[in-house]
Design an enzyme around this catalytic site. Structure first.
Site, mmCIF file in Angstrom:
data_model
loop_
_atom_site.group_PDB
_atom_site.id
_atom_site.type_symbol
_atom_site.label_atom_id
_atom_site.label_comp_id
_atom_site.label_asym_id
_atom_site.label_seq_id
_atom_site.Cartn_x
_atom_site.Cartn_y
_atom_site.Cartn_z
ATOM 1 N N ARG A 68 11.624 13.663 -3.262
ATOM 2 C CA ARG A 68 11.510 12.226 -3.525
ATOM 3 C C ARG A 68 12.513 11.750 -4.552
ATOM 4 O O ARG A 68 12.444 10.612 -4.999
ATOM 5 C CB ARG A 68 10.130 11.921 -4.075
ATOM 6 C CG ARG A 68 9.128 11.784 -2.971
ATOM 7 C CD ARG A 68 7.857 11.231 -3.505
ATOM 8 N NE ARG A 68 6.809 11.753 -2.672
ATOM 9 C CZ ARG A 68 5.739 11.086 -2.315
ATOM 10 N NH1 ARG A 68 5.543 9.873 -2.740
ATOM 11 N NH2 ARG A 68 4.840 11.647 -1.544
ATOM 12 N N ARG A 125 -7.803 3.200 3.615
ATOM 13 C CA ARG A 125 -7.742 4.637 3.924
ATOM 14 C C ARG A 125 -8.960 5.381 3.379
ATOM 15 O O ARG A 125 -9.423 5.142 2.272
ATOM 16 C CB ARG A 125 -6.480 5.255 3.334
ATOM 17 C CG ARG A 125 -6.509 6.793 3.427
ATOM 18 C CD ARG A 125 -5.225 7.467 3.108
ATOM 19 N NE ARG A 125 -4.586 6.993 1.918
ATOM 20 C CZ ARG A 125 -3.316 7.232 1.618
ATOM 21 N NH1 ARG A 125 -2.586 7.941 2.451
ATOM 22 N NH2 ARG A 125 -2.790 6.777 0.513
ATOM 23 N N ARG A 128 3.405 2.582 -6.883
ATOM 24 C CA ARG A 128 3.982 3.673 -6.074
ATOM 25 C C ARG A 128 5.148 3.162 -5.232
ATOM 26 O O ARG A 128 6.152 3.853 -5.038
ATOM 27 C CB ARG A 128 2.902 4.289 -5.185
ATOM 28 C CG ARG A 128 2.050 5.303 -5.928
ATOM 29 C CD ARG A 128 0.652 5.410 -5.370
ATOM 30 N NE ARG A 128 0.579 5.880 -4.013
ATOM 31 C CZ ARG A 128 -0.509 5.723 -3.234
ATOM 32 N NH1 ARG A 128 -1.579 5.120 -3.706
ATOM 33 N NH2 ARG A 128 -0.521 6.188 -2.014
ATOM 34 N N ARG A 158 -9.106 8.084 -2.203
ATOM 35 C CA ARG A 158 -8.224 8.644 -3.230
ATOM 36 C C ARG A 158 -8.213 7.774 -4.486
ATOM 37 O O ARG A 158 -8.288 6.554 -4.386
ATOM 38 C CB ARG A 158 -6.800 8.734 -2.671
ATOM 39 C CG ARG A 158 -6.464 10.110 -2.155
ATOM 40 C CD ARG A 158 -5.197 10.146 -1.388
ATOM 41 N NE ARG A 158 -4.036 9.598 -2.106
ATOM 42 C CZ ARG A 158 -2.803 9.631 -1.628
ATOM 43 N NH1 ARG A 158 -2.568 10.196 -0.451
ATOM 44 N NH2 ARG A 158 -1.804 9.124 -2.295
ATOM 45 N N LYS A 166 2.869 9.064 6.862
ATOM 46 C CA LYS A 166 3.422 10.435 6.842
ATOM 47 C C LYS A 166 2.343 11.464 7.192
ATOM 48 O O LYS A 166 2.528 12.298 8.068
ATOM 49 C CB LYS A 166 4.024 10.756 5.455
ATOM 50 C CG LYS A 166 5.123 9.800 5.022
ATOM 51 C CD LYS A 166 5.719 10.172 3.669
ATOM 52 C CE LYS A 166 4.770 9.991 2.509
ATOM 53 N NZ LYS A 166 4.410 8.586 2.214
HETATM 54 P P1 AP5 Z 1 -1.260 8.088 5.749
HETATM 55 O O1 AP5 Z 1 -0.867 8.862 6.954
HETATM 56 O O2 AP5 Z 1 -2.285 8.682 4.858
HETATM 57 O O3 AP5 Z 1 0.039 7.630 4.929
HETATM 58 P P2 AP5 Z 1 0.996 8.456 3.969
HETATM 59 O O4 AP5 Z 1 2.396 7.990 4.232
HETATM 60 O O5 AP5 Z 1 0.733 9.920 4.066
HETATM 61 O O6 AP5 Z 1 0.535 7.840 2.588
HETATM 62 P P3 AP5 Z 1 0.345 8.443 1.136
HETATM 63 O O7 AP5 Z 1 -0.371 7.375 0.362
HETATM 64 O O8 AP5 Z 1 -0.295 9.794 1.170
HETATM 65 O O9 AP5 Z 1 1.782 8.536 0.629
HETATM 66 P P4 AP5 Z 1 2.197 8.585 -0.826
HETATM 67 O O10 AP5 Z 1 3.602 8.963 -0.695
HETATM 68 O O11 AP5 Z 1 1.919 7.368 -1.628
HETATM 69 O O12 AP5 Z 1 1.182 9.639 -1.486
HETATM 70 P P5 AP5 Z 1 1.329 11.184 -1.819
HETATM 71 O O13 AP5 Z 1 0.006 11.788 -1.683
HETATM 72 O O14 AP5 Z 1 2.463 11.805 -1.127
HETATM 73 O O15 AP5 Z 1 -1.751 6.639 6.271
HETATM 74 C C1 AP5 Z 1 -2.258 5.688 5.373
HETATM 75 C C2 AP5 Z 1 -3.407 4.912 6.066
HETATM 76 O O16 AP5 Z 1 -2.872 4.153 7.153
HETATM 77 C C3 AP5 Z 1 -4.501 5.804 6.665
HETATM 78 O O17 AP5 Z 1 -5.735 5.191 6.497
HETATM 79 C C4 AP5 Z 1 -4.148 5.903 8.154
HETATM 80 O O18 AP5 Z 1 -5.281 6.079 8.969
HETATM 81 C C5 AP5 Z 1 -3.483 4.557 8.393
HETATM 82 N N1 AP5 Z 1 -2.401 4.623 9.375
HETATM 83 C C6 AP5 Z 1 -1.433 5.581 9.450
HETATM 84 N N2 AP5 Z 1 -0.593 5.321 10.464
HETATM 85 C C7 AP5 Z 1 -1.045 4.164 11.034
HETATM 86 C C8 AP5 Z 1 -0.577 3.354 12.142
HETATM 87 N N3 AP5 Z 1 0.519 3.694 12.845
HETATM 88 N N4 AP5 Z 1 -1.278 2.232 12.447
HETATM 89 C C9 AP5 Z 1 -2.379 1.877 11.724
HETATM 90 N N5 AP5 Z 1 -2.864 2.595 10.683
HETATM 91 C C10 AP5 Z 1 -2.190 3.728 10.348
HETATM 92 O O19 AP5 Z 1 1.717 11.104 -3.380
HETATM 93 C C11 AP5 Z 1 0.781 10.647 -4.337
HETATM 94 C C12 AP5 Z 1 1.391 10.772 -5.717
HETATM 95 O O20 AP5 Z 1 1.696 12.149 -5.991
HETATM 96 C C13 AP5 Z 1 2.712 10.024 -5.933
HETATM 97 O O21 AP5 Z 1 2.495 8.676 -6.280
HETATM 98 C C14 AP5 Z 1 3.328 10.835 -7.080
HETATM 99 O O22 AP5 Z 1 2.750 10.477 -8.316
HETATM 100 C C15 AP5 Z 1 2.894 12.267 -6.739
HETATM 101 N N6 AP5 Z 1 3.915 12.941 -5.903
HETATM 102 C C16 AP5 Z 1 3.845 13.200 -4.563
HETATM 103 N N7 AP5 Z 1 4.965 13.801 -4.141
HETATM 104 C C17 AP5 Z 1 5.772 13.931 -5.241
HETATM 105 C C18 AP5 Z 1 7.077 14.461 -5.431
HETATM 106 N N8 AP5 Z 1 7.812 14.954 -4.432
HETATM 107 N N9 AP5 Z 1 7.582 14.431 -6.697
HETATM 108 C C19 AP5 Z 1 6.888 13.910 -7.730
HETATM 109 N N10 AP5 Z 1 5.648 13.390 -7.604
HETATM 110 C C20 AP5 Z 1 5.092 13.395 -6.359
#
Ligand code: AP5
Length: 296
Positions: free
Chosen positions: A166, A201, A241, A230, A90
């Site tokens: 979410r 990552r 997650r 992270r 994402k």
């Molecule tokens: P990356 O682009 O960073 O992936 P991402 O989908 O953004 O992953 P996140 O881990 O940030 O998602 P998440 O939903 O778990 O975490 P969030 O911070 O939102 O890519 C990942 C890796 O892969 C990178 O190294 C990249 O280089 C590589 N990559 C990407 N695309 C690639 C490709 N095509 N090919 C090869 N490699 C690739 O949430 C964290 C926490 O916050 C949650 O667990 C929850 O506790 C809380 N939270 C967040 N949002 C909410 C909400 N709406 N409500 C309640 N709690 C929430």
């Protein structure tokens, strides 16, 4: 208008079923793409392939020129939601979308990490839930995201909402506040790939850029030396997650099913972006066509 579309294929769920769905409007003759819906029992598949635009005659060219001026003046900002499992890409895609479409990127996870870094009460509470891969309670997240969406830059430029909503309650709250996306992008990636992406990552605290030790390594030694990881990027935590994601994703999809596109997120980041870019270009062409008919 589609920039590159030869091999892309995206799926719109029941996108033909609602008459006022922008994605279901007739395809513009001017768009440099060809769209066709193939219906089956539960979904309609939108396929895209390049085809030369018909040569405009003098009259249609005049109409098009005046239409474009009106379209530019009245351009509605684009509103996008992007969803997917942890590490589905994402954030990576948001960097690319933001660069091309100049939208305000709002990531719920980043807003929460900013609260943690600032040492606020909300940040302290949020971290307890993030540590165990659960959703942070709505009373912290809902108003935080709403306030960011209401900032002048978001309303003027349009927004790209990453990782929000979410849950059904978050989606319902957003709807109640009057926020409706034009398109809902769901990145699909098999689970075994997700774990590898999470553990590899790294983040650049200076530029905010996302790296991967294997797939997107840092460009210089200097950048490599300052990369951070992270706190929730371990194999154990990503599994938690993922469980949370699976528990909630269907209910969120049910709210946006008529504007959802499913994108294959397992290919290279450039190939993923190509699919998204094609869908966005076509969406914009359809909106321009609609606006054109309204002012003609
Ligand atoms: P990356 O682009 O960073 O992936 P991402 O989908 O953004 O992953 P996140 O881990 O940030 O998602 P998440 O939903 O778990 O975490 P969030 O911070 O939102 O890519 C990942 C890796 O892969 C990178 O190294 C990249 O280089 C590589 N990559 C990407 N695309 C690639 C490709 N095509 N090919 C090869 N490699 C690739 O949430 C964290 C926490 O916050 C949650 O667990 C929850 O506790 C809380 N939270 C967040 N949002 C909410 C909400 N709406 N409500 C309640 N709690 C929430």
């Amino acid at each position: 208008m589609a920039s590159s579309c030869c091999s892309s294929s995206v799926t719109f769920f029941n996108s033909h079923s609602k008459p006022n769905n922008p994605l279901a409007s007739p395809v513009p003759a001017q768009a440099n793409s060809f769209l066709r819906f193939h219906s089956n029992s539960s979904s309609a598949v939108l396929r895209l392939r390049s085809t030369p635009a018909p040569p405009p005659n003098a009259h249609s060219f005049r109409v098009m020129a005046s239409t474009l001026t009106a379209v530019e003046k009245n351009r509605e900002p684009l509103k996008i939601m992007i969803s997917g499992a942890p590490a589905s890409g994402k954030g990576t895609q948001c960097e690319l979308i933001k660069k091309k479409y100049d939208l305000v990127h709002i990531a719920a996870g980043d807003l929460l990490r900013a609260e943690i870094a600032a040492g606020t009460e909300n940040g302290k509470r949020a971290k307890e839930f993030m540590e165990i891969g659960q959703l942070v309670p709505d009373e912290i997240v809902v108003m935080m995201v709403k306030d960011r969406l209401m900032e002048p830059d978001s309303t003027e430029k349009g927004w790209l909402l990453d990782g929000y909503p979410r849950s059904l309650s978050q989606a319902t709250a957003l709807k109640g506040f009057g926020f409706h996306p034009d398109i809902f992008i769901l990145l699909e990636v098999p689970e075994e790939i997700l774990v590898e992406r999470v553990v590899g990552r790294r983040l650049d605290p200076v530029t905010g850029k996302i790296y991967h030790l294997k797939y997107s390594p840092p460009e210089t030694e200097e950048i490599a030396a300052r990369l951070t990881q992270r706190f929730d990027d371990t194999e154990e935590k990503v599994k938690l997650r993922l469980r949370t994601h699976h528990q909630n994703v269907e209910s969120v999809l049910s709210i946006y099913e008529d504007i959802t596109i499913k994108v294959d997120g397992s290919v290279s980041k450039e190939a993923v972006f190509e699919q998204i870019d094609t869908a966005l270009s076509d969406l914009m062409a359809q909106r321009a066509e609609k606006m054109g008919s309204a002012v003609a």
